[in-house]
Design a protein around this motif. Structure first.
Motif, mmCIF file in Angstrom:
data_model
loop_
_atom_site.group_PDB
_atom_site.id
_atom_site.type_symbol
_atom_site.label_atom_id
_atom_site.label_comp_id
_atom_site.label_asym_id
_atom_site.label_seq_id
_atom_site.Cartn_x
_atom_site.Cartn_y
_atom_site.Cartn_z
ATOM 1 N N UNK A 146 49.717 37.137 -25.383
ATOM 2 C CA UNK A 146 48.544 36.930 -26.214
ATOM 3 C C UNK A 146 47.530 38.018 -25.872
ATOM 4 N N UNK A 147 47.073 38.729 -26.886
ATOM 5 C CA UNK A 147 46.067 39.773 -26.695
ATOM 6 C C UNK A 147 44.688 39.131 -26.630
ATOM 7 N N UNK A 158 49.160 37.134 -36.255
ATOM 8 C CA UNK A 158 49.507 38.543 -36.455
ATOM 9 C C UNK A 158 48.736 39.435 -35.486
ATOM 10 N N UNK A 159 47.488 39.090 -35.224
ATOM 11 C CA UNK A 159 46.627 39.950 -34.420
ATOM 12 C C UNK A 159 46.652 39.648 -32.924
ATOM 13 N N UNK A 160 47.188 38.496 -32.538
ATOM 14 C CA UNK A 160 47.128 38.145 -31.113
ATOM 15 C C UNK A 160 48.469 37.998 -30.420
ATOM 16 N N UNK A 161 49.532 37.653 -31.137
ATOM 17 C CA UNK A 161 50.818 37.378 -30.487
ATOM 18 C C UNK A 161 51.659 38.660 -30.442
ATOM 19 N N UNK A 180 54.646 39.510 -34.899
ATOM 20 C CA UNK A 180 54.697 39.517 -36.364
ATOM 21 C C UNK A 180 54.159 40.854 -36.868
ATOM 22 N N UNK A 181 54.984 41.631 -37.565
ATOM 23 C CA UNK A 181 54.511 42.934 -38.041
ATOM 24 C C UNK A 181 53.481 42.834 -39.179
ATOM 25 N N UNK A 182 53.494 41.709 -39.908
ATOM 26 C CA UNK A 182 52.560 41.535 -41.023
ATOM 27 C C UNK A 182 52.401 40.046 -41.332
ATOM 28 N N UNK A 183 51.499 39.724 -42.236
ATOM 29 C CA UNK A 183 51.245 38.320 -42.583
ATOM 30 C C UNK A 183 52.480 37.613 -43.128
#
Length: 145
Positions: free
Chosen positions: A39-40, A73-76, A85-88
């Motif tokens: 997780x970022x 998408x932005x944290x994992x 996940x490369x995209x939604x």
């Protein structure tokens, strides 16, 4: 004590770092399955703008599922510089149970809802009040005699 600067503060709270978390869900046979993800740690600005990737029109509402997907998408991440996940659209390729497990792991790291802090505070308050009650109990017994 060192003088605090913006850079030191960001480093202290880990902005941009990846935190390893274990998630649990059921596999295809219904058996428990565990896996590690990263997780970022996001800044408050990144959290506030998490739905920007949805490309919504002004005043257009989003659903909780859209919010969660944007957040995932932005944290994992699978590893450094490798988003899970490369995209939604790719978030739809896993089960809802897995996505919820990922969301809960991210919430522990980033605390999107504030509930983690509140629950920790509640647990601490309960422990403190229990300790205070147990300390007070002998006094009450003494008064009764």
């Amino acid at each position: 004590m060192a003088k605090l600067t913006l850079e030191k503060a960001k480093k202290a709270v880990g902005i941009g770092n990846l935190v390893e978390k274990t998630i649990k869900f059921r596999d295809v046979d219904g058996k428990p399955f565990e896996g590690e993800i990263y997780i970022k740690v996001l800044s408050s600005d990144e959290v506030a703008n998490i739905t920007d990737i949805l490309n919504l029109k002004k005043d257009e509402k989003y659903t909780i599922n859209q919010y969660r997907d944007a957040m995932l998408v932005q944290t994992v991440f699978e590893g450094k510089d490798k988003p899970f996940f490369p995209d939604l659209k790719s978030t739809g390729q896993v089960s809802d149970e897995m996505k919820v497990a990922m969301y809960l792991a991210a919430d522990q790291v980033i605390n999107f809802t504030g509930k983690y802090w509140i629950s920790t505070k509640s647990q601490n308050s309960t422990v403190n009040s229990s300790a205070a009650e147990s300390v007070g109990e002998p006094s009450q017994k003494q008064e009764e005699t």
